[in-house]
Scaffold this motif. Structure first.
Motif, PDB file in Angstrom:
ATOM      1  N   PRO A   4       5.395  -2.862  -8.368  1.00  0.00           N
ATOM      2  CA  PRO A   4       6.812  -2.558  -8.666  1.00  0.00           C
ATOM      3  C   PRO A   4       7.177  -1.110  -8.334  1.00  0.00           C
ATOM      4  O   PRO A   4       8.273  -0.845  -7.827  1.00  0.00           O
ATOM      5  CB  PRO A   4       6.944  -2.819 -10.164  1.00  0.00           C
ATOM      6  CG  PRO A   4       5.856  -3.780 -10.475  1.00  0.00           C
ATOM      7  CD  PRO A   4       4.738  -3.441  -9.537  1.00  0.00           C
ATOM      8  N   MET A   5       6.281  -0.186  -8.579  1.00  0.00           N
ATOM      9  CA  MET A   5       6.566   1.215  -8.252  1.00  0.00           C
ATOM     10  C   MET A   5       6.650   1.392  -6.725  1.00  0.00           C
ATOM     11  O   MET A   5       7.488   2.148  -6.224  1.00  0.00           O
ATOM     12  CB  MET A   5       5.474   2.137  -8.818  1.00  0.00           C
ATOM     13  CG  MET A   5       5.471   2.182 -10.332  1.00  0.00           C
ATOM     14  SD  MET A   5       6.980   2.904 -10.966  1.00  0.00           S
ATOM     15  CE  MET A   5       6.628   4.604 -10.723  1.00  0.00           C
ATOM     16  N   LEU A   8       9.970  -0.063  -5.600  1.00  0.00           N
ATOM     17  CA  LEU A   8      11.057   0.806  -6.046  1.00  0.00           C
ATOM     18  C   LEU A   8      11.146   2.048  -5.150  1.00  0.00           C
ATOM     19  O   LEU A   8      12.242   2.459  -4.746  1.00  0.00           O
ATOM     20  CB  LEU A   8      10.835   1.215  -7.504  1.00  0.00           C
ATOM     21  CG  LEU A   8      11.933   2.051  -8.152  1.00  0.00           C
ATOM     22  CD1 LEU A   8      13.230   1.256  -8.196  1.00  0.00           C
ATOM     23  CD2 LEU A   8      11.516   2.473  -9.540  1.00  0.00           C
ATOM     24  N   THR A   9      10.023   2.616  -4.812  1.00  0.00           N
ATOM     25  CA  THR A   9       9.993   3.772  -3.910  1.00  0.00           C
ATOM     26  C   THR A   9      10.486   3.386  -2.525  1.00  0.00           C
ATOM     27  O   THR A   9      11.257   4.124  -1.895  1.00  0.00           O
ATOM     28  CB  THR A   9       8.561   4.336  -3.822  1.00  0.00           C
ATOM     29  OG1 THR A   9       8.092   4.647  -5.133  1.00  0.00           O
ATOM     30  CG2 THR A   9       8.513   5.571  -2.958  1.00  0.00           C
ATOM     31  N   ALA A  11      12.561   0.933  -1.782  1.00  0.00           N
ATOM     32  CA  ALA A  11      14.002   0.698  -1.866  1.00  0.00           C
ATOM     33  C   ALA A  11      14.763   2.026  -1.909  1.00  0.00           C
ATOM     34  O   ALA A  11      15.793   2.183  -1.245  1.00  0.00           O
ATOM     35  CB  ALA A  11      14.328  -0.136  -3.097  1.00  0.00           C
ATOM     36  N   PHE A  12      14.261   2.994  -2.665  1.00  0.00           N
ATOM     37  CA  PHE A  12      14.907   4.303  -2.722  1.00  0.00           C
ATOM     38  C   PHE A  12      14.908   4.970  -1.347  1.00  0.00           C
ATOM     39  O   PHE A  12      15.924   5.533  -0.930  1.00  0.00           O
ATOM     40  CB  PHE A  12      14.206   5.200  -3.739  1.00  0.00           C
ATOM     41  CG  PHE A  12      14.769   6.579  -3.791  1.00  0.00           C
ATOM     42  CD1 PHE A  12      15.974   6.833  -4.429  1.00  0.00           C
ATOM     43  CD2 PHE A  12      14.111   7.634  -3.174  1.00  0.00           C
ATOM     44  CE1 PHE A  12      16.503   8.106  -4.451  1.00  0.00           C
ATOM     45  CE2 PHE A  12      14.634   8.905  -3.184  1.00  0.00           C
ATOM     46  CZ  PHE A  12      15.833   9.148  -3.831  1.00  0.00           C
TER      47      PHE A  12
END
Length: 75
Positions: A4-5, A8-9, A11-12
């Motif tokens: 998930p991290m 998320l990274t 996507a950012f």
């Protein structure tokens, strides 16, 4: 928790890249619109110069069209 991290990274970073590209496109659009405006002004000035230069020529052409023509001589 690692995946998930990671996503998320990722996507950012994708959103950041899209933001940077959007800013670059906006700046290029602004530069292009200035160039189009300058070209429009230059075209208008050129059209006015052409009209000013053609006015005496049109007057001379109209005067020569009204002048009586001599019939051609026959031999």
């Amino acid at each position: 928790m690692l995946w998930p991290m990671f996503f998320l990274t990722l996507a950012f970073c994708g959103i950041a890249v899209l933001g940077v590209l959007a800013v670059r496109v906006g700046l290029e659009v602004r530069r292009f619109s200035r160039a189009v405006g300058d070209s429009s002004v230059r075209i208008t000035e050129a059209a006015e110069n052409l009209e000013r230069a053609a006015t005496p020529l049109a007057g001379r052409a109209a005067a020569s069209a009204r002048a009586p023509q001599d019939p051609p001589e026959r031999s």
